[in-house]
Design a protein around this motif. Structure first.
Motif, PDB file in Angstrom:
ATOM      1  N   SER A   2      -1.629  -4.699   2.440  1.00  0.00           N
ATOM      2  CA  SER A   2      -1.755  -3.647   3.471  1.00  0.00           C
ATOM      3  C   SER A   2      -0.593  -3.681   4.441  1.00  0.00           C
ATOM      4  N   LYS A  49      -3.879   1.388  -2.997  1.00  0.00           N
ATOM      5  CA  LYS A  49      -4.585   0.957  -1.797  1.00  0.00           C
ATOM      6  C   LYS A  49      -4.965  -0.510  -1.954  1.00  0.00           C
ATOM      7  N   ALA A  75       0.842  -1.196   0.000  1.00  0.00           N
ATOM      8  CA  ALA A  75       0.000   0.000   0.000  1.00  0.00           C
ATOM      9  C   ALA A  75       0.876   1.245   0.000  1.00  0.00           C
TER      10      ALA A  75
END
Length: 124
Positions: free
Chosen positions: A124, A87, A14
């Motif tokens: 993430s 993202k 990310a």
């Protein structure tokens, strides 16, 4: 038969960046608008970005505006999608497609030929 070859997908953390490329086997590439769509698991294919034949008009989904940039090099028969500030929700298979019209580019309707897709995974 027109073939579209996408490249540049992969795994990125990310906040990172990737640049996708698509090179259609079109004799007159500069005549066509081009688009990028994506499809995440369990979701419908959605519009990401599009660019008209001249490159002067670009269109983006709200979810990627300000982070992604579509561009084209008509001399190289290639369209690009620069993806920054990625993202986890950008994770999907990304498809490029050629459009036989310069309107309605937010929707699948004008797109005639599609690539096989390239996987983009954002951790993430």
């Amino acid at each position: 038969q027109v073939q579209l070859v996408e490249s540049g997908g992969g795994l990125v953390q990310a906040g990172g960046s990737l640049r996708l490329s698509c090179a259609p086997s079109l004799r007159r590439f500069s005549y066509y608008a081009m688009g990028w769509f994506r499809q995440a698991p369990g979701k419908e294919r959605e519009f990401v970005a599009a660019i008209r034949w001249s490159g002067t008009n670009t269109y983006y989904a709200d979810s990627v505006k300000g982070r992604f940039t579509i561009s084209r090099d008509n001399a190289k028969n290639t369209v690009y999608l620069q993806m920054n500030s990625l993202k986890p929700e950008d994770t999907a298979v990304y498809y490029c497609a050629t459009a036989n019209a310069n309107s309605g580019l937010y929707y699948p309707t004008p797109y005639e030929y599609w690539g096989q897709g390239t996987q983009v995974t954002v951790s993430s």
